[in-house]
Design an enzyme around this catalytic site. Structure first.
Site, PDB file in Angstrom:
ATOM      1  N   GLY A  38       0.768  -1.257   0.000  1.00 33.83           N
ATOM      2  CA  GLY A  38       0.000   0.000   0.000  1.00 33.83           C
ATOM      3  C   GLY A  38       0.789   1.292   0.000  1.00 33.83           C
ATOM      4  O   GLY A  38       0.331   2.297  -0.522  1.00 33.83           O
ATOM      5  N   ASP A  94       0.564   3.294   4.382  1.00 39.57           N
ATOM      6  CA  ASP A  94      -0.523   3.934   3.643  1.00 39.57           C
ATOM      7  C   ASP A  94      -1.641   4.352   4.594  1.00 39.57           C
ATOM      8  O   ASP A  94      -2.140   5.454   4.551  1.00 39.57           O
ATOM      9  CB  ASP A  94      -1.067   3.014   2.542  1.00 39.57           C
ATOM     10  CG  ASP A  94      -1.397   1.604   3.046  1.00 39.57           C
ATOM     11  OD1 ASP A  94      -1.135   1.279   4.228  1.00 39.57           O
ATOM     12  OD2 ASP A  94      -1.922   0.799   2.245  1.00 39.57           O
ATOM     13  N   ASP A  97      -5.149   1.417  10.542  1.00 38.35           N
ATOM     14  CA  ASP A  97      -6.563   1.100  10.770  1.00 38.35           C
ATOM     15  C   ASP A  97      -6.691   0.544  12.187  1.00 38.35           C
ATOM     16  O   ASP A  97      -6.810   1.295  13.152  1.00 38.35           O
ATOM     17  CB  ASP A  97      -6.981   0.105   9.677  1.00 38.35           C
ATOM     18  CG  ASP A  97      -8.444  -0.245   9.681  1.00 38.35           C
ATOM     19  OD1 ASP A  97      -8.990  -0.531  10.764  1.00 38.35           O
ATOM     20  OD2 ASP A  97      -9.068  -0.257   8.607  1.00 38.35           O
ATOM     21  N   LYS A 125      -7.059   6.032  11.028  1.00 43.35           N
ATOM     22  CA  LYS A 125      -8.421   5.830  11.559  1.00 43.35           C
ATOM     23  C   LYS A 125      -8.325   5.890  13.083  1.00 43.35           C
ATOM     24  O   LYS A 125      -8.357   4.870  13.769  1.00 43.35           O
ATOM     25  CB  LYS A 125      -8.986   4.488  11.078  1.00 43.35           C
ATOM     26  CG  LYS A 125      -9.227   4.411   9.581  1.00 43.35           C
ATOM     27  CD  LYS A 125      -9.930   3.117   9.179  1.00 43.35           C
ATOM     28  CE  LYS A 125     -10.029   2.978   7.674  1.00 43.35           C
ATOM     29  NZ  LYS A 125     -10.570   1.676   7.253  1.00 43.35           N
ATOM     30  N   PHE A 146     -14.038   2.290   4.601  1.00 41.52           N
ATOM     31  CA  PHE A 146     -13.044   1.590   3.804  1.00 41.52           C
ATOM     32  C   PHE A 146     -12.691   2.437   2.599  1.00 41.52           C
ATOM     33  O   PHE A 146     -13.549   2.810   1.810  1.00 41.52           O
ATOM     34  CB  PHE A 146     -13.551   0.215   3.371  1.00 41.52           C
ATOM     35  CG  PHE A 146     -12.441  -0.661   2.878  1.00 41.52           C
ATOM     36  CD1 PHE A 146     -11.687  -1.412   3.769  1.00 41.52           C
ATOM     37  CD2 PHE A 146     -12.107  -0.702   1.526  1.00 41.52           C
ATOM     38  CE1 PHE A 146     -10.631  -2.198   3.325  1.00 41.52           C
ATOM     39  CE2 PHE A 146     -11.040  -1.481   1.074  1.00 41.52           C
ATOM     40  CZ  PHE A 146     -10.307  -2.231   1.977  1.00 41.52           C
ATOM     41  N   ASP A 153      -5.773  -0.580  -1.747  1.00 38.54           N
ATOM     42  CA  ASP A 153      -6.520  -1.485  -2.617  1.00 38.54           C
ATOM     43  C   ASP A 153      -7.771  -2.044  -1.953  1.00 38.54           C
ATOM     44  O   ASP A 153      -7.927  -2.005  -0.736  1.00 38.54           O
ATOM     45  CB  ASP A 153      -5.648  -2.674  -2.995  1.00 38.54           C
ATOM     46  CG  ASP A 153      -5.459  -3.640  -1.814  1.00 38.54           C
ATOM     47  OD1 ASP A 153      -4.961  -3.192  -0.772  1.00 38.54           O
ATOM     48  OD2 ASP A 153      -5.845  -4.815  -1.925  1.00 38.54           O
TER      49      ASP A 153
HETATM   50  P1  IMP Z   1      -4.184  -2.350  10.298  1.00 39.04           P
HETATM   51  O1  IMP Z   1      -3.200  -3.444  10.661  1.00 39.04           O
HETATM   52  O2  IMP Z   1      -5.594  -2.756  10.652  1.00 39.04           O
HETATM   53  O3  IMP Z   1      -3.812  -1.018  10.885  1.00 39.04           O
HETATM   54  O4  IMP Z   1      -4.212  -2.206   8.730  1.00 39.04           O
HETATM   55  C1  IMP Z   1      -3.085  -2.386   8.019  1.00 39.04           C
HETATM   56  C2  IMP Z   1      -3.230  -2.533   6.544  1.00 39.04           C
HETATM   57  O5  IMP Z   1      -4.546  -2.904   6.142  1.00 39.04           O
HETATM   58  C3  IMP Z   1      -2.950  -1.227   5.855  1.00 39.04           C
HETATM   59  O6  IMP Z   1      -1.560  -1.020   5.686  1.00 39.04           O
HETATM   60  C4  IMP Z   1      -3.694  -1.413   4.563  1.00 39.04           C
HETATM   61  O7  IMP Z   1      -2.891  -2.085   3.623  1.00 39.04           O
HETATM   62  C5  IMP Z   1      -4.897  -2.250   4.942  1.00 39.04           C
HETATM   63  N1  IMP Z   1      -6.086  -1.407   5.177  1.00 39.04           N
HETATM   64  C6  IMP Z   1      -6.594  -0.992   6.355  1.00 39.04           C
HETATM   65  N2  IMP Z   1      -7.668  -0.210   6.198  1.00 39.04           N
HETATM   66  C7  IMP Z   1      -7.837  -0.094   4.861  1.00 39.04           C
HETATM   67  C8  IMP Z   1      -8.769   0.631   4.035  1.00 39.04           C
HETATM   68  O8  IMP Z   1      -9.682   1.355   4.471  1.00 39.04           O
HETATM   69  N3  IMP Z   1      -8.604   0.485   2.691  1.00 39.04           N
HETATM   70  C9  IMP Z   1      -7.621  -0.267   2.128  1.00 39.04           C
HETATM   71  N4  IMP Z   1      -6.725  -0.953   2.860  1.00 39.04           N
HETATM   72  C10 IMP Z   1      -6.841  -0.858   4.202  1.00 39.04           C
HETATM   73 MG    MG Z   2      -3.392  -3.451   1.777  1.00 42.91          MG
END
Ligand code: IMP
Ligand code: MG
Length: 169
Positions: A38, A94, A97, A125, A146, A153
């Protein structure tokens, strides 16, 4: 899909973040570590605004598969290839979340005893993220929606879009 953040706003914000980083890292030689896939567009745009000597490397993580909700498990698909010990590290994400990936990378890097470790993310977020450390350079705080585009992606699609969009449905 509806546009959330235009290409122009993204470009402007990245310049502002880069100015802060240039100031904070004056006289240092940081390593930017992009989290694949990302962050490939953000890191490319960001490092071209960086004036201090720097190095660039990548790690690849996977946690989502083709779903919109995290599987809750982070896997390391490509390891770091650089020497972290004693270096100033900037991880480039990127989006943060749940914060699971960021926490995973943080542990991985801290094991290697860097001089410092900071995070850059285009999108944050904030309300749903559960982490017990600071994110130092945030592009935009967004809600629990999202999003796609600018590297982000859904099922590997839409990374090439210039702006960030909310994917409906
Ligand atoms: P986390 O571990 O939940 O913080 O998310 C990590 C990864 O999930 C990010 O680096 C993104 O690649 C993907 N991701 C999280 N939220 C989104 C979104 O809203 N759209 C697209 N990819 C996301
Ligand atoms: Mg991703």
């Amino acid at each position: 899909m509806t546009e959330l953040i235009s290409a122009e706003r993204i470009a402007k914000r990245i310049k502002t973040l880069a100015r802060k980083i240039n100031k904070d890292y004056k006289g240092k030689k940081p390593i930017f570590i992009g989290v694949l896939n990302g962050s490939f567009i953000l890191i490319a745009d960001l490092v071209r605004e960086i004036k201090v000597d720097c190095e660039i490397d990548f790690v690849k993580l996977s946690s989502y598969g083709d779903e919109k909700i995290s599987s809750g498990q982070v896997k390391l698909l490509k390891e770091l290839n650089c020497e972290i010990k004693g270096r100033d590290i900037l991880v480039v994400e990127d989006i943060i979340d749940s914060g699971l990936s960021a926490s995973f990378i943080r542990k991985l890097i801290l094991k290697e005893k860097p001089e410092s470790l900071r995070f850059v993310t285009l999108l944050y977020k904030k309300d749903i993220c559960k982490i017990d450390f600071e994110i130092d350079y945030i592009g935009f705080n967004i809600g629990n929606e999202f999003v796609i585009g600018y590297g982000l992606d859904f099922a590997q699609k839409y990374r090439n879009l210039k702006a960030v969009y909310v994917l409906k449905g």
